[in-house]
Design an enzyme around this catalytic site. Sequence first.
Site, PDB file in Angstrom:
ATOM      1  CD  GLN A 113      36.982  32.249  38.954  1.00 12.83           C
ATOM      2  OE1 GLN A 113      36.611  33.414  38.858  1.00 12.83           O
ATOM      3  NE2 GLN A 113      37.775  31.849  39.933  1.00 12.83           N
ATOM      4  CG  ASP A 130      40.534  38.486  35.980  1.00 12.35           C
ATOM      5  OD1 ASP A 130      40.495  38.672  37.211  1.00 12.35           O
ATOM      6  OD2 ASP A 130      40.105  37.456  35.426  1.00 12.35           O
ATOM      7  CE  LYS A 171      36.139  36.230  41.259  1.00 14.43           C
ATOM      8  NZ  LYS A 171      36.947  35.635  40.202  1.00 14.43           N
TER       9      LYS A 171
END
Length: 280
Positions: free
Chosen positions: A94, A117, A50
């Site tokens: 995460q 997200d 990422k």
Amino acid sequence: MSARILDGKAIAARLRARLAERIATLTYKPGLVVVRVGDDPASGVYVRNKDKAAKDAGFDSRTIHLPAETTQQALLAQIAALNVDPSVDGILVQLPLPAQIDAQAAINAVDPAKDVDGFHPINAGRLASGQPGLVPCTPRGVMHLLAESGAPTRGVRAVVLGRSQIVGRPMAQLLLAADCTVTIAHSRTADLAAECARADILVAAVGRPEMVRGDWVKPGAVVLDVGINRLADGRLVGDVAYAECAERAAAITPVPGGVGPMTIACLLENTLDAALARRG
Ligand code: GUN
């Protein structure tokens, strides 16, 4: 019939290049912070990927790596600091998190405007009620692949296998918004094969290697495989038995190189969206 392969790697690369062009026109670099807690090895790979993709596209990307014994209070304090940092447009915590941390509490602590997200209940609620907001990256990526397939969505039957908060539920909402007739099937569904066999669009997101067999696929369907499963022999396979299903589908995503690369590209797309919405 032999299916057209939806090349997520190439499609994601084009999307990232378009994002880089748009970022080059801005007077600032949109800021992305990924918070990683502990040493889950798979998370390490994801987070590095990422970060690299974000930097390559021109984002101001950084990773905050907290120790495995971080308390929930310390993580919430870190998130609160990022929420008020004007240089930060996107925050991603995460998953998975260590056992002492309530993941939902961490998700709920992220400013919905920075929730790249799309997991915050405010964004989930916006999606469910048809209002604009940040949409989870993997389902957003699947919608891009579906658009690339050229298959119509209006009035067709879509079946989503899996009901997770991260993929299944938001996926169903996006397909519904695209005018599909949507079924969510899951581990307790009475006859999974029969439900799948009705699908013009089939999205598999259950995390069970090669569960979807060739005879579950309606001839001419579009098959989108979200699964990434590592077999004992080291092979990486999806939730779809690829060769069998490719014989019947009109279009199909491979694993790896299908949905996976789209998730990162859509994280960047979400971060740019969040930056533009915050900074005007
Ligand atoms: N872990 C695996 N996939 C994801 C994702 O899409 N977002 C976050 N935050 N963690 C993950």
